[in-house]
Motif scaffolding. Structure first.
Motif, PDB file in Angstrom:
ATOM      1  N   ASP A 205       0.816  -1.216   0.000  1.00 28.63           N
ATOM      2  CA  ASP A 205       0.000   0.000   0.000  1.00 28.63           C
ATOM      3  C   ASP A 205       0.847   1.262   0.000  1.00 28.63           C
ATOM      4  OD1 ASP A 205      -2.230  -1.487  -0.038  1.00 28.63           O
ATOM      5  OD2 ASP A 205      -2.856  -1.105   2.029  1.00 28.63           O
ATOM      6  N   TYR A 206       1.967   1.224   0.738  1.00 33.51           N
ATOM      7  CA  TYR A 206       2.735   2.470   0.837  1.00 33.51           C
ATOM      8  C   TYR A 206       3.406   2.820  -0.488  1.00 33.51           C
ATOM      9  CZ  TYR A 206       6.772  -0.552   1.371  1.00 33.51           C
ATOM     10  OH  TYR A 206       7.727  -1.505   1.153  1.00 33.51           O
ATOM     11  N   THR A 209       0.730   4.595  -2.262  1.00 27.29           N
ATOM     12  CA  THR A 209       0.652   5.954  -1.713  1.00 27.29           C
ATOM     13  C   THR A 209       1.735   6.840  -2.324  1.00 27.29           C
ATOM     14  OG1 THR A 209      -0.043   4.967   0.372  1.00 27.29           O
ATOM     15  CG2 THR A 209       0.554   7.285   0.419  1.00 27.29           C
ATOM     16  N   ARG A 219      11.984   7.817  -7.639  1.00 27.39           N
ATOM     17  CA  ARG A 219      11.942   8.039  -6.200  1.00 27.39           C
ATOM     18  C   ARG A 219      11.088   6.974  -5.514  1.00 27.39           C
ATOM     19  NH1 ARG A 219      13.613  11.802  -2.586  1.00 27.39           N
ATOM     20  NH2 ARG A 219      12.392  11.762  -0.674  1.00 27.39           N
ATOM     21  N   ILE A 223      13.674   5.092  -3.267  1.00 30.49           N
ATOM     22  CA  ILE A 223      13.596   5.474  -1.849  1.00 30.49           C
ATOM     23  C   ILE A 223      12.566   4.595  -1.127  1.00 30.49           C
ATOM     24  CG2 ILE A 223      13.131   7.332  -0.218  1.00 30.49           C
ATOM     25  CD1 ILE A 223      15.522   8.053  -1.820  1.00 30.49           C
ATOM     26  N   HIS A 224      11.316   4.680  -1.566  1.00 34.44           N
ATOM     27  CA  HIS A 224      10.256   4.052  -0.781  1.00 34.44           C
ATOM     28  C   HIS A 224      10.303   2.526  -0.856  1.00 34.44           C
ATOM     29  CE1 HIS A 224       7.856   7.591   0.468  1.00 34.44           C
ATOM     30  NE2 HIS A 224       8.516   8.150  -0.536  1.00 34.44           N
ATOM     31  N   ARG A 227      14.120   1.017   0.312  1.00 36.57           N
ATOM     32  CA  ARG A 227      14.420   1.150   1.741  1.00 36.57           C
ATOM     33  C   ARG A 227      13.747   0.028   2.537  1.00 36.57           C
ATOM     34  NH1 ARG A 227      14.942   1.357   6.233  1.00 36.57           N
ATOM     35  NH2 ARG A 227      15.471   3.024   7.672  1.00 36.57           N
ATOM     36  N   ASN A 228      12.548  -0.346   2.136  1.00 32.92           N
ATOM     37  CA  ASN A 228      11.847  -1.427   2.834  1.00 32.92           C
ATOM     38  C   ASN A 228      12.344  -2.802   2.398  1.00 32.92           C
ATOM     39  OD1 ASN A 228       9.351  -0.576   4.603  1.00 32.92           O
ATOM     40  ND2 ASN A 228       9.502   0.893   2.944  1.00 32.92           N
ATOM     41  N   PRO A 303      12.280   0.782  12.110  1.00 35.53           N
ATOM     42  CA  PRO A 303      11.929   1.464  13.364  1.00 35.53           C
ATOM     43  C   PRO A 303      10.856   0.736  14.164  1.00 35.53           C
ATOM     44  CG  PRO A 303      11.143   2.686  11.457  1.00 35.53           C
ATOM     45  CD  PRO A 303      12.014   1.602  10.941  1.00 35.53           C
ATOM     46  N   ARG A 304      10.174  -0.225  13.533  1.00 32.43           N
ATOM     47  CA  ARG A 304       9.130  -0.935  14.274  1.00 32.43           C
ATOM     48  C   ARG A 304       9.703  -1.909  15.288  1.00 32.43           C
ATOM     49  NH1 ARG A 304       6.176  -2.700   8.926  1.00 32.43           N
ATOM     50  NH2 ARG A 304       8.372  -2.680   8.395  1.00 32.43           N
ATOM     51  N   ARG A 306      11.516  -3.106  18.429  1.00 28.26           N
ATOM     52  CA  ARG A 306      11.778  -2.529  19.749  1.00 28.26           C
ATOM     53  C   ARG A 306      12.694  -3.452  20.522  1.00 28.26           C
ATOM     54  NH1 ARG A 306       6.888  -0.103  21.490  1.00 28.26           N
ATOM     55  NH2 ARG A 306       6.561   1.769  20.255  1.00 28.26           N
TER      56      ARG A 306
END
Lengths: 308, 343
Positions: A205-206, A209, A219, A223-224, A227-228, A303-304, A306
């Motif tokens: 989905d991103y 987006t 890009r 980038i999007h 990066r993932n 970043p997810r 922890r």
């Protein structure tokens, strides 16, 4: 994250103790007397064998031997090998070469592996994709020693493109082919992992987006998407640094490189365990530390994640 | 970009509305066959106007929106006919480069599930700021300042401190606000909200709808609100287009449709809303299942589920009959339906 890192570092201690003890114990339990065959055609005199045994502490109980090993390692004293040459001298010359080889191999894995993976993932089913799929399959099904001897024979012996063996100084240009050989398996796996990851994220989905935001295709992908998609790939590359070092044993053996792997290769065949033990222990340490670094890096990449 | 768009399109100056979807056809070519997702959809949205597109899953409402945005997956999707005119020029004929510049600047979109629609590895402020950096060439620091302003505008508490947080650190409602902030960043003329509140709980739904209505009032943008929830649209929409099987089966000013629907499907939808005064009675449900897009029913797509079905419903596709003024109903027997609903 700081607390997590400290806890992980503390966890290294029992793991290191366990593995080094096993290495020490098992190496000296191997069949064959390392001193018996050191006197040419004749059997070694008892006096020599006994002197060597007591020099290397083999007449003492296993736990005492291990204690000596630990105190020596912690004080940085690697002792001498069976030829009475200080082990630290041998290793000091070898580490830079192995590290150079490993870094080159990682660079090949990252650049070629990720590049091929991205290209084939973006155009699934296309020409590039098929080429990548087939060539990675070939690489994955060949053991390193086959790839190594094959390239050495083809490029070195038949075509004379490169020297078949590497000179003692191991300059970068002579290490290109060995580094490719060393990287081959991981490179193929990296390409496949990248491809899968790209294909999976392409429909995310991103990404949609990002397109809807009016970003350029470059890009959106660069980038999007990338990066993932690179999170699992970088994790893999990191964890494999350790195995790259031990994989160097075969590669360095084939190309006669005087790195850690080459020394270990000759020490194993020559039954010189004073070298085998510290080198394998160091490889264990490299493996553990690189795994720890990857776990910490993972939190930076995603970043997810922890750390409790 | 503006110069290109202000030029009248090939035949695009007729209607004059800001956005006109004209007889759009979209199908998906899959291994199982051709799925006709959108079959001749026509609607218009003007500045300051809110159109609610209502329909169940698979009715083609989202596909239409994705086609307007130009984010339809092609293949398998394929636009087989129609025009989408924005400021008079047909988007479907524009080269990709100009199309891209309209996204975000001219038409922008809010997605259903903000958690998956936002990029998980970038801070939310960065993602909003990207709009200014890429479309307007703003510097990183300027863009970030604007991102904070936008986060304030969509009322995210402590925007300044949260600008560097990641999507997963926000609640569902806050994430949707960020999605909205990103969509309105460049003051688009049309905002498409694709089920913006479906993933949220009811109180948050109301807040988000209120926010959308307020933003629309302030900036006079046209809003296309895609939903399957009749309750959501009543307060905010000006007009409604009800979709079924890839067609618009009824379009009407919102109050007319609520007062007396002119299509059996809209009537069924309204009757299936729980009402306090009918407490204790069995809740009405439209019988049957949505049509299979790979194998559409002949004639009117709704006929297998329709209580008004006659023989010609099975054979003849009903045109969108004019009921009155701007009202239309794609039912052969709309008069009967409207009489029934009036009583």
């Amino acid at each position: 994250m700081g607390r997590y890192a400290i806890r992980r570092l503390l966890q290294l201690i029992p793991v290191l103790l366990g593995t080094t003890f096993l290495i020490n114990y098992m190496v000296w339990q191997l069949p064959g007397d390392p001193f018996a065959g050191r006197c040419g055609q004749r059997p070694c005199p008892d006096a020599y064998v006994n002197a060597m045994r007591s020099q290397f502490g083999l007449d003492q109980p296993v736990l005492i031997q291990y204690w000596h090993f630990l105190t020596n390692m912690l004080t940085g004293n690697l002792g001498v090998d069976f030829n009475q040459v200080p082990v630290s001298t041998t290793l000091g010359a070898a580490w830079p070469i192995t590290i150079r080889l490993a870094l080159m191999a990682v660079a090949f894995e990252a650049v070629i592996g990720i590049g091929a993976g991205v290209l084939s993932g973006l155009k699934r089913g296309g020409f590039t994709d098929n080429i990548v799929t087939i060539s990675t399959l070939i690489l994955l099904s060949l053991p390193v020693f086959v790839t190594g001897y094959l390239l050495q024979w083809m490029l070195g012996v038949q075509l004379h493109v490169v020297e078949p063996t590497v000179s003692p100084e191991a300059p970068i240009d002579e290490l290109i082919v060995p580094a490719l050989v060393l990287a081959s398996l991981n490179m193929a796996f990296t390409a496949r992992l990248t491809r899968t990851s790209i294909v999976e994220n392409l429909r995310a989905d991103y990404v949609r987006t990002a397109v809807a935001k009016g970003l350029t295709n470059r890009r959106v992908v660069g980038i999007h998407l990338l990066r993932n998609s690179l999170i699992p790939v970088l994790t893999f590359l990191g964890t494999e640094v350790g195995s790259l070092m031990s994989g160097a044993i075969i590669t360095e053996g084939i190309f006669n490189i005087n790195g850690i792997g080459g020394i270990l290769w000759r020490a194993i065949t020559g039954q010189d365990y004073t070298i085998v033990v510290p080198v394998t222990s160091l490889l264990v340490l490299v493996y553990l530390v690189s795994n720890l670094l990857v776990d910490l890096l993972y939190g930076v990449l995603d970043p997810r994640i922890r750390y409790e | 970009m503006v110069e290109v768009l202000s030029e009248p399109g090939s035949r695009g100056t007729t209607g004059g509305a800001l956005l006109e979807v004209d007889n759009l056809h979209v199908e998906f070519r899959t291994r199982a066959g051709v799925a006709k997702a959108v079959n001749g959809v026509t609607y218009t949205v003007d500045a300051g106007e809110t159109l609610a597109v209502l329909g169940e899953s698979g009715s083609g409402k989202s596909v239409t929106a994705q086609t307007i945005m130009g984010i339809l997956d092609m293949p398998p999707g394929k636009i087989t006919g129609g025009e989408i005119r924005f400021r008079g020029s047909d988007l479907l004929k524009l080269p990709e480069d100009q199309r891209r510049k309209i996204r975000g600047e001219g038409i922008s979109m809010v997605f259903q599930d903000a958690l998956s629609a936002l990029n998980p590895v970038f801070p939310v402020g960065w993602q909003i700021a990207e709009m200014f950096r890429m479309h307007r060439g703003a510097s990183r620091s300027d863009a970030k300042k604007k991102a904070v302003e936008l986060m304030d505008r969509v009322r995210i508490p402590g925007a300044k401190d949260r600008v560097n947080d990641f999507p997963h650190q926000f609640s569902g409602g806050m994430r949707q606000r960020i999605m909205i902030a990103m969509a309105i960043a460049l003051d688009p003329e049309i905002l498409i909200a694709d089920e913006p509140t479906t993933a949220l709980d009811v109180t948050v739904q109301a807040q988000i709808m209120g926010l959308l209505a307020e933003l629309q009032r302030d900036s006079n943008m046209g809003l296309i609100l895609i939903t399957h929830d009749l309750g959501v649209v009543a307060d905010v929409a000006d007009k409604i287009a009800v979709m079924y099987g890839g067609r618009i089966v009824e379009n009407a000013p919102v109050h007319d449709l609520y007062r007396n629907p002119a299509h059996p499907y809209s009537k069924g939808l309204l009757e299936s809303i729980p009402r306090v005064d009918l407490k204790g009675q069995e809740l009405y449900a439209i019988k049957g299942t949505p049509p299979n897009l790979l194998d559409m029913p002949t004639g009117c797509a709704f006929h297998p589920r329709c209580p008004y079905k006659r023989d010609n419903c099975v054979t003849d596709v009903p045109p969108l009959n004019t009921v009155s003024g701007t009202r239309g109903s794609a039912c052969h027997y709309w008069r009967e339906v409207i009489d029934d609903s009036a009583s």
